[in-house]
Design a protein around this motif. Sequence first.
Motif, mmCIF file in Angstrom:
data_model
loop_
_atom_site.group_PDB
_atom_site.id
_atom_site.type_symbol
_atom_site.label_atom_id
_atom_site.label_comp_id
_atom_site.label_asym_id
_atom_site.label_seq_id
_atom_site.Cartn_x
_atom_site.Cartn_y
_atom_site.Cartn_z
ATOM 1 N N SER A 153 -12.384 -14.537 -12.939
ATOM 2 C CA SER A 153 -12.180 -14.088 -14.320
ATOM 3 C C SER A 153 -13.023 -12.865 -14.683
ATOM 4 C CB SER A 153 -12.457 -15.242 -15.290
ATOM 5 O OG SER A 153 -12.278 -14.831 -16.618
ATOM 6 N N PRO A 154 -14.354 -12.879 -14.499
ATOM 7 C CA PRO A 154 -15.122 -11.672 -14.830
ATOM 8 C C PRO A 154 -14.808 -10.485 -13.929
ATOM 9 C CG PRO A 154 -16.549 -13.315 -13.790
ATOM 10 C CD PRO A 154 -15.247 -13.981 -14.093
ATOM 11 N N VAL A 155 -14.428 -10.743 -12.666
ATOM 12 C CA VAL A 155 -14.066 -9.637 -11.773
ATOM 13 C C VAL A 155 -12.837 -8.910 -12.307
ATOM 14 C CG1 VAL A 155 -13.196 -9.053 -9.488
ATOM 15 C CG2 VAL A 155 -15.098 -10.655 -9.710
ATOM 16 N N ILE A 156 -11.827 -9.686 -12.722
ATOM 17 C CA ILE A 156 -10.619 -9.083 -13.306
ATOM 18 C C ILE A 156 -10.973 -8.346 -14.595
ATOM 19 C CG2 ILE A 156 -8.379 -9.582 -14.370
ATOM 20 C CD1 ILE A 156 -8.150 -11.993 -12.498
ATOM 21 N N SER A 157 -11.798 -8.990 -15.419
ATOM 22 C CA SER A 157 -12.158 -8.409 -16.710
ATOM 23 C C SER A 157 -12.816 -7.041 -16.565
ATOM 24 C CB SER A 157 -13.092 -9.369 -17.457
ATOM 25 O OG SER A 157 -13.466 -8.828 -18.710
ATOM 26 N N TYR A 158 -13.803 -6.941 -15.692
ATOM 27 C CA TYR A 158 -14.506 -5.661 -15.541
ATOM 28 C C TYR A 158 -13.675 -4.640 -14.771
ATOM 29 C CZ TYR A 158 -18.646 -7.678 -17.614
ATOM 30 O OH TYR A 158 -19.516 -8.246 -18.501
ATOM 31 N N SER A 159 -12.763 -5.099 -13.948
ATOM 32 C CA SER A 159 -11.856 -4.167 -13.263
ATOM 33 C C SER A 159 -10.949 -3.459 -14.265
ATOM 34 C CB SER A 159 -10.998 -4.921 -12.236
ATOM 35 O OG SER A 159 -11.803 -5.503 -11.236
ATOM 36 N N ILE A 160 -10.681 -4.129 -15.378
ATOM 37 C CA ILE A 160 -9.850 -3.539 -16.431
ATOM 38 C C ILE A 160 -10.698 -2.755 -17.432
ATOM 39 C CG2 ILE A 160 -8.302 -4.074 -18.369
ATOM 40 C CD1 ILE A 160 -7.459 -6.586 -16.744
ATOM 41 N N SER A 161 -11.845 -3.333 -17.825
ATOM 42 C CA SER A 161 -12.637 -2.718 -18.898
ATOM 43 C C SER A 161 -13.320 -1.420 -18.472
ATOM 44 C CB SER A 161 -13.697 -3.713 -19.399
ATOM 45 O OG SER A 161 -14.616 -4.055 -18.374
ATOM 46 N N ILE A 162 -13.765 -1.320 -17.235
ATOM 47 C CA ILE A 162 -14.464 -0.105 -16.795
ATOM 48 C C ILE A 162 -13.573 1.139 -16.897
ATOM 49 C CG2 ILE A 162 -15.589 1.043 -14.849
ATOM 50 C CD1 ILE A 162 -17.287 -1.123 -16.212
ATOM 51 N N PRO A 163 -12.326 1.111 -16.363
ATOM 52 C CA PRO A 163 -11.460 2.286 -16.541
ATOM 53 C C PRO A 163 -11.193 2.610 -18.014
ATOM 54 C CG PRO A 163 -10.591 0.863 -14.825
ATOM 55 C CD PRO A 163 -11.695 0.109 -15.483
#
Length: 474
Positions: free
Chosen positions: A159-169
């Motif tokens: 869950s956090p891996v997906i979240s930060y993969s989206i939020s960083i860009p």
Amino acid sequence: MNRFKLFIENFLVYGLGGMISKIVPFIMLPIVTRMMPNTFYFGLNDISTVVVSFGQALAIMGMYDALFRMFFENSSQEYKKEICSTALTFTFITSVIIFIAMIILRKPLAAVFFSNRKYANLLCLSAMSILIGATNSIVSAPTRMRNQRRIYLITNFLSPVISYSISIPLLLKGYYIIALPLASILAALSVEIIFIVLNRKWFSFKINKRYLKDMLIIALPLVPNFLVYWIFNSSDRLMISKLIGTEWNGIYAVGAKIGQISQLIYTAFAGGWQFFAFSTMKDNDQVKMTSNIFEYLGIITFSTGMLMASLSKVVFKLLFSEAYLAGYIVMPYLFVSPLLLMLYQVVVNQFLVVKKTWPSVIILGVGAITNVLINALLIPAIGIEGAAIGTFLGYVAAITGVIIVLSKMKLVSISGKFYFCIILFIGFSLAWRLVFLNNYVICLLLSVVVIGIYVGMYRKDLFKVLKKDEVNRR
């Protein structure tokens, strides 16, 4: 199995699970804060998280705990499916009601929570998070109840891996307001889809009215507890934003997130304590054993708290930009606070053992009121440190109250040496804040001295526990 070994094994197993699910956010926090132009945006996102946590507590309405309790009542697969389906359908309905209400009232609610109607779209994202998050907790429950640890741990990490993969860009493109909440929604939705696929055989959209009645009898009394915990965790954020500004809440939020490294210890404890407590509640020395565990965990709390206070400014200088440096002052208070909650839950479980749960709600409520009153008094006077002190003293008030009541009921017995340890901790805290705040070397040496005294005072207890464990192994 030896009780000490049982306690440690549960502590470590659930601690690993908590660490896996939280390690990514801790690693990413310094990166995210440096990507935002100022503290205001992080504060705004933190308020969004506060809104989501409140909405989810209302939407779930204790149904997750009721589902856990009722699931093991009957071994019939058909019964278990009806229980799961009833819980999901009920939670879906309450979530949709809250979602629709928030969408309709988005502008006035944005003015209340974000102090500006122009953030109505952010409130819409919060409403979506509530809808997905509340139902997510139910569809994932069969995985947890069947003790499928590997799946549960993988999805918690995913869950956090997906979240930060989206939020960083999104942050790189300048979407500072919606990056984190939108990424959180998409990550939660992804995980929910995984659980729906894995657990689809357990659910259908129907309600068994008889089972629902039984579940609500368990669930509804839990709602006040959830609301009290929300006050402890969130009232400071809202009051900071209203009284001194959202940008200060951004600084406070970073201090809170770093301070809550202790949540890893608390998560480990919360996961393992309940099984341990109920499996040993009929032992002849149960009161003494519980009191000893309270004291041992208290020593760990004091020791780690002193070390954190000594190093808080150094940690902030290493991890964050100058804009967030003021947050170091709240870090020690907010590091100790989850550990104080851990201590509270050790002893408050004694009410459950004797089937008297109502005093715990009242005592914790008094602590929450203490928290809010101190916030109102100190935030305008000394800023974000006042909010941290309010949270800290709120938990202190709750622990003090529960110890007084349980001592009179002879359900807990705290030794005189532990009270002396409390005095040493208070002395260190005053010395840190009033004299050695900017001298971490002296603070660190002083904390080591006090910890050495603690070890000396409890060395016989430690040897006794280890000796019993050795005898049992033989």
